[in-house]
Design a protein around this motif. Structure first.
Motif, PDB file in Angstrom:
ATOM      1  N   TYR A 258       0.841  -1.107  -0.112  1.00  0.00           N
ATOM      2  CA  TYR A 258      -0.084  -0.017   0.007  1.00  0.00           C
ATOM      3  C   TYR A 258       0.869   1.226   0.022  1.00  0.00           C
ATOM      4  CZ  TYR A 258      -3.356  -3.527   1.455  1.00  0.00           C
ATOM      5  OH  TYR A 258      -4.136  -4.671   1.618  1.00  0.00           O
TER       6      TYR A 258
ATOM      7  N   TRP B   3       0.840   4.646   1.108  1.00  0.00           N
ATOM      8  CA  TRP B   3       0.023   5.750   2.224  1.00  0.00           C
ATOM      9  C   TRP B   3       0.548   7.127   1.878  1.00  0.00           C
ATOM     10  CZ3 TRP B   3      -3.936   3.829   4.372  1.00  0.00           C
ATOM     11  CH2 TRP B   3      -4.077   2.598   4.770  1.00  0.00           C
ATOM     12  N   SER B   4       0.120   7.644   0.876  1.00  0.00           N
ATOM     13  CA  SER B   4       0.474   8.990   0.429  1.00  0.00           C
ATOM     14  C   SER B   4      -0.580   9.948   1.254  1.00  0.00           C
ATOM     15  CB  SER B   4       0.218   9.269  -0.926  1.00  0.00           C
ATOM     16  OG  SER B   4      -1.060   8.824  -1.331  1.00  0.00           O
ATOM     17  N   LYS B   5      -0.558  11.052   1.158  1.00  0.00           N
ATOM     18  CA  LYS B   5      -1.581  12.137   2.137  1.00  0.00           C
ATOM     19  C   LYS B   5      -2.671  11.919   1.184  1.00  0.00           C
ATOM     20  CE  LYS B   5       1.908  15.983   2.978  1.00  0.00           C
ATOM     21  NZ  LYS B   5       2.065  17.370   2.696  1.00  0.00           N
TER      22      LYS B   5
ATOM     23  N   ASN C  38      -4.014   9.076   0.276  1.00  0.00           N
ATOM     24  CA  ASN C  38      -4.580   7.969   0.412  1.00  0.00           C
ATOM     25  C   ASN C  38      -4.799   7.889   2.384  1.00  0.00           C
ATOM     26  OD1 ASN C  38      -4.666   6.769  -1.694  1.00  0.00           O
ATOM     27  ND2 ASN C  38      -2.578   5.796  -1.611  1.00  0.00           N
ATOM     28  N   ARG C  39      -3.925   8.787   3.134  1.00  0.00           N
ATOM     29  CA  ARG C  39      -4.222   8.658   4.288  1.00  0.00           C
ATOM     30  C   ARG C  39      -5.699   9.345   4.720  1.00  0.00           C
ATOM     31  NH1 ARG C  39       1.287   9.795   4.787  1.00  0.00           N
ATOM     32  NH2 ARG C  39       1.086  11.861   5.007  1.00  0.00           N
TER      33      ARG C  39
ATOM     34  N   TYR D 176      -8.380   6.807   3.083  1.00  0.00           N
ATOM     35  CA  TYR D 176      -8.595   5.311   3.550  1.00  0.00           C
ATOM     36  C   TYR D 176      -7.876   5.041   4.756  1.00  0.00           C
ATOM     37  CZ  TYR D 176      -8.970   4.524  -1.520  1.00  0.00           C
ATOM     38  OH  TYR D 176      -9.226   4.844  -2.954  1.00  0.00           O
ATOM     39  N   ASP D 177      -8.045   3.982   5.454  1.00  0.00           N
ATOM     40  CA  ASP D 177      -7.482   3.532   6.700  1.00  0.00           C
ATOM     41  C   ASP D 177      -7.201   2.027   6.683  1.00  0.00           C
ATOM     42  OD1 ASP D 177     -10.648   3.590   8.329  1.00  0.00           O
ATOM     43  OD2 ASP D 177      -9.723   2.176   6.857  1.00  0.00           O
ATOM     44  N   HIS D 178      -6.692   1.535   7.976  1.00  0.00           N
ATOM     45  CA  HIS D 178      -6.227   0.152   7.760  1.00  0.00           C
ATOM     46  C   HIS D 178      -7.302  -0.917   7.878  1.00  0.00           C
ATOM     47  CE1 HIS D 178      -2.196   0.803   8.385  1.00  0.00           C
ATOM     48  NE2 HIS D 178      -2.374   1.982   9.239  1.00  0.00           N
TER      49      HIS D 178
ATOM     50  N   PRO E  51      -8.203  -0.352   3.253  1.00  0.00           N
ATOM     51  CA  PRO E  51      -6.906   0.186   2.748  1.00  0.00           C
ATOM     52  C   PRO E  51      -7.224   0.678   1.171  1.00  0.00           C
ATOM     53  CG  PRO E  51      -6.806  -2.138   2.944  1.00  0.00           C
ATOM     54  CD  PRO E  51      -8.173  -1.719   3.581  1.00  0.00           C
TER      55      PRO E  51
END
Length: 438
Positions: free
Chosen positions: A334, A336-338, A340-341, A344-346, A349
């Motif tokens: 994954y 985890w760019s800004k 995507n953060r 999305y979360d864990h 995802p």
């Protein structure tokens, strides 16, 4: 008026008379004796004295004060050198560079990974009823199926030759079980000679009846007795009796083969001798060509299938091309760019992306030769993917894989590796990551 020059320790003079020469020698001897009485001792180089006197040079050893000063300086220099050497011996060794430690750890992990793959492949092939001969040895070493000697029964010269190469590859990876693989290699070499009908122990230096007697004797010994016999024969060979040294070497080789057989029989063979396994090498090779080598799943990686290539050109001498064995995996994860953060979360995802690839290809026939070539080619009209092709030439076919068409990280710090050692090609790389700012 020009100043007179200072006299040098060995000053130029006219050729001295015989009386002066004798006086110089006596004076040098006297200086040496006086210094020896004081515990300093000065060596008198008589031939150098004679040479200097013949050239008209007066040596400087005739001065007690100057010679004593030089002896003390030499003693002080020797003490300084001894103290420096002692400090170097007592000081701890220099630390191993971190890069070398990291490299050793990486190689150890790679060897452990390849050994684990060989165990998994052996277990899978046994479960499907198509074991290879090397699988018998791998499973015997693990202790799950102790049939080590069955791996050599009924094999042709070609099968035994291939088995010997696989044993050598396993021995390079599995240093902890060196005695087992050494015994397996000795047995394999002996079986090759027997299958080829060129057993070097027959009708060369030992008479056939003598060789039969030696075999009957060594077959009745245990490992400890064979060790004692081998040491006794080695001592006789070291004695250098030319008339029997060749015969003793053949006796030593017979003992060596019997020791290997006893080691495998006592510790790694409990199967019935009349029930050898069925080896289906051709079916196994075809299965591996279609499906690739079985590989364990690891977190964040998936196996990669090869791309179909045109049929290879005609092989020399009518022999067939062979496809190299390989391990090919694509690393995913994954990002985890800004963005995507935020979105999305864990628990939910973002979609996985390709982060890099890992390739391990086996070319045992090319060990120590020219390394295989690597080429990245276009994938038709698709700009999203490209083809990475591995070309080694005869007797190996080309192998190609379809990968993502992105820029590679070529720094060792980011995990890049492209090496060819002991017949194994490693290619490991990750893709570059780009961070955009407003």
């Amino acid at each position: 008026m020009e100043k007179p020059r200072a006299a040098s320790p060995a000053r130029e003079a006219t050729r001295p008379s015989t009386a002066l020469s004798k006086a110089v020698r006596r004076r040098a001897a006297a200086v040496s004796e006086k210094l020896a009485a004081r515990g300093l001792g000065a060596f008198v180089w008589r031939k150098k004295l004679d040479r200097d006197l013949s050239r008209g040079l007066l040596p400087d050893i005739v001065s007690l004060r100057s010679e004593r000063r030089r002896c003390l300086a030499r003693r002080k220099e020797a003490a300084r050198i001894n103290a420096s050497a002692s400090s170097r011996r007592s000081s701890p060794p220099p630390p191993i560079p971190a890069a070398a430690v990291a490299r050793a750890e990486e190689e150890a992990k790679e060897a452990a990974f390849l050994l684990e793959q060989s165990r998994i492949r052996a277990e899978i092939r046994f479960g499907e009823g198509r074991p290879k001969r090397i699988d018998m040895l791998v499973e015997s070493l693990r202790g799950t199926r102790r049939c080590a000697l069955a791996a050599f029964r009924g094999a042709s010269v070609g099968e035994l030759t291939e088995l010997g190469e696989e044993i050598a590859a396993q021995a390079d990876l599995d240093k902890a079980n060196g005695p087992f693989w050494e015994a397996a290699k000795v047995m394999c070499d002996a079986e090759i000679l027997k299958a080829a009908g060129t057993d070097r122990h027959d009708h060369r230096f030992l008479h056939s009846e003598v060789a039969a007697d030696v075999k009957s004797v060594v077959e009745g010994k245990n490992l400890e007795e064979l060790d004692a016999m081998q040491q006794a024969v080695a001592a006789q060979i070291a004695a250098g009796e030319d008339k029997i040294v060749e015969q003793l070497q053949e006796v030593s080789e017979l003992i060596r083969v019997e020791k290997a057989k006893k080691l495998l029989a006592q510790n790694y063979s409990t199967c019935a001798e009349d029930a050898p396994p069925s080896f289906d090498d051709k079916a196994d090779d075809e299965r591996e060509r279609q499906d690739g080598i079985a590989d364990a799943d690891e977190e964040g990686s998936e196996p990669l299938r090869p791309v179909a290539l045109p049929v290879a050109q005609a092989s020399p001498a009518g022999r067939e091309w062979s496809k190299p064995r390989y391990v090919a995996r694509v690393r995913t994860g994954y990002e985890w760019s800004k963005y995507n953060r935020v979105h999305y979360d864990h628990d939910h995802p973002p979609p996985k992306i390709v982060k890099g690839y890992k390739f391990v290809l086996y070319y045992p026939d090319l060990a120590g030769a020219k390394p295989p070539q690597l080429a990245v080619e276009e994938d038709g009209e698709s700009g999203e993917t490209c083809i990475v092709r591995f070309h080694a030439g005869w007797p190996y076919e080309d192998v190609a894989f379809r990968i993502a068409n992105r820029e590679w990280e070529r720094s060792r710090k980011t995990g890049f590796r492209c090496t060819f050692e002991r017949g194994i090609l490693h290619l490991n790389f990750n893709f570059k990551r780009f961070f955009y700012k407003r």
